[in-house]
Design a protein around this motif. Structure first.
Motif, mmCIF file in Angstrom:
data_model
loop_
_atom_site.group_PDB
_atom_site.id
_atom_site.type_symbol
_atom_site.label_atom_id
_atom_site.label_comp_id
_atom_site.label_asym_id
_atom_site.label_seq_id
_atom_site.Cartn_x
_atom_site.Cartn_y
_atom_site.Cartn_z
ATOM 1 N N GLY A 259 51.576 7.159 38.957
ATOM 2 C CA GLY A 259 50.935 7.038 37.622
ATOM 3 C C GLY A 259 51.287 8.353 37.021
ATOM 4 O O GLY A 259 51.429 9.248 37.606
ATOM 5 N N ARG A 260 51.576 8.099 35.615
ATOM 6 C CA ARG A 260 52.081 9.409 34.663
ATOM 7 C C ARG A 260 50.932 10.345 34.930
ATOM 8 O O ARG A 260 51.340 11.611 34.663
ATOM 9 N N SER A 261 49.720 10.029 34.456
ATOM 10 C CA SER A 261 48.530 11.260 34.461
ATOM 11 C C SER A 261 48.756 12.035 35.665
ATOM 12 O O SER A 261 48.555 13.083 35.799
ATOM 13 N N ARG A 262 48.697 11.252 36.807
ATOM 14 C CA ARG A 262 48.657 12.162 38.177
ATOM 15 C C ARG A 262 50.040 12.912 38.376
ATOM 16 O O ARG A 262 49.929 14.123 38.765
ATOM 17 N N ALA A 263 50.948 12.511 37.981
ATOM 18 C CA ALA A 263 52.256 13.009 38.090
ATOM 19 C C ALA A 263 52.309 14.295 37.310
ATOM 20 O O ALA A 263 52.707 15.344 37.540
ATOM 21 N N THR A 264 51.802 14.213 36.089
ATOM 22 C CA THR A 264 51.605 14.974 35.025
ATOM 23 C C THR A 264 50.729 16.197 35.741
ATOM 24 O O THR A 264 51.081 17.428 35.609
ATOM 25 N N LEU A 265 49.754 15.798 36.253
ATOM 26 C CA LEU A 265 48.585 16.790 36.735
ATOM 27 C C LEU A 265 49.361 17.650 37.902
ATOM 28 O O LEU A 265 49.358 18.959 38.121
ATOM 29 N N LEU A 266 50.062 17.010 38.912
ATOM 30 C CA LEU A 266 50.701 17.565 39.758
ATOM 31 C C LEU A 266 51.862 18.584 39.384
ATOM 32 O O LEU A 266 52.023 19.887 40.061
#
Length: 330
Positions: A259-266
């Motif tokens: 997911g984009r949000s979790r990829a962004t946080l990583l």
């Protein structure tokens, strides 16, 4: 110049290892000012305020790490507080257990350690070594645990590189580019040193090679008669890039999986950060950031480290690997 003389048995027993406990000791030297070129300045600027704000008396640890007064070649770290690891990568817990079990006769050093500190250690070894290891654990959580995945990746990459060098060209090829201060010739490894000179026999023990993130530009050698194995701690390849800011571009491949949000946080966790920091930088709500971090932590991609009232999140080794693989398309 120190000259390590290798026999057949020494070559057979030479090995690599990493030591979280040694990184603690070496990093304390950096915090105390042994970083003239500012290589570790980004780390120091983040960590020093945390250490100052912590409700912990760090003197049992800091007293055992002398600051060189004449040159970067002086200032010995006591051997009993950083014993050579018996396995390639021991946990900090295992290494601290070794420290707590130090025989009283080994509680000595040639470094500039306050006499009162050594006297206290010798007067009540069990109590003082227990206190010391508790302080080391507190320091680890504040100063190194949030960055350990990044440091460990650098150190393990160096060992993999050395392994390839050994396969391709043998011992001479292995040592050829270990460090500018080290040369190999005639069956001996030579280390430039300003104050110690002469040959050193390994007597079949071999040499323990340990890449270390916090020793640059020095090479540390440990060579005592009672040491199970002499050790050489040297800067790993790529040390100059350790604290470089890494791109926060979100991988479309990774976004498609987590997911984009979790990829962004990583991606944003190239350096440890709090929920508030991440919410500000990504535009996500603090509650949303918290939920995603919980999921990433459950998956083993993110770790959490309490700094007083604040919690910092950092990528784990698995998280680093996932981000790197997604970024390279591998």
């Amino acid at each position: 110049m120190i000259e390590f003389e290798f026999g057949t048995e020494d070559l057979a027993h030479t090995r690599f290892a990493l030591s979280p406990l040694w990184e603690v000791m070496a990093s304390v030297r950096v915090l105390k000012g042994v970083d003239e070129q500012g290589l570790h300045r980004p780390w120091v600027e983040r960590v020093r305020p945390r250490i100052a704000a912590a409700d912990v008396d760090f003197s049992p640890l800091f007293d055992l790490v002398p600051v060189p007064t004449r040159s970067p070649w002086s200032g010995c770290v006591p051997g009993f507080v950083c014993p050579p690891p018996a396995t390639p990568l021991p946990s900090l817990r295992v290494e601290l257990a070794m420290v707590r079990a130090t025989p009283p006769a080994m509680l000595r050093t040639t470094g500039r350690v306050p006499a009162a500190r050594l006297a206290a250690l010798r007067a009540d070894p069990a109590r003082e070594l227990g206190r010391l290891t508790d302080v080391i654990e507190a320091y680890w959580e504040l100063a190194l645990a949030p960055y350990w995945a990044r440091v460990l990746t650098l150190l393990e990459d160096d060992i993999r590189y050395r392994a390839v060098r050994l396969v391709e060209g043998g011992t001479q090829h292995l040592f050829a580019d270990l460090d500018p201060q080290i040369t190999w010739a005639g069956g001996s490894l030579r280390l430039e040193h300003r104050s110690v000179h002469g040959p050193r026999r390994l007597d079949g023990r071999g040499l323990l090679l340990m890449p270390s993130a916090f020793v640059w530009p020095r090479v540390f050698s440990t060579m005592t008669d009672d040491a199970p194995q002499p050790a050489l701690r040297y800067p790993p390849r790529g040390i100059g890039t350790l604290w470089h800011a890494r791109p926060t571009t979100v991988s479309e491949a990774l976004a498609g999986v987590v997911g984009r949000s979790r990829a962004t946080l990583l991606a944003e966790l190239a350096a440890p950060a709090s929920t508030t920091d991440l919410a500000r930088r990504t535009g996500l709500t603090p509650g949303g950031v918290s939920q995603h971090l919980t999921a990433l932590r459950t998956a083993g991609l993110v770790s959490a480290h309490r700094m007083g009232r604040q919690v910092l999140y950092a990528r784990t080794r698995a998280g680093e690997t996932v981000v790197e693989a997604a970024g390279s398309g591998g």
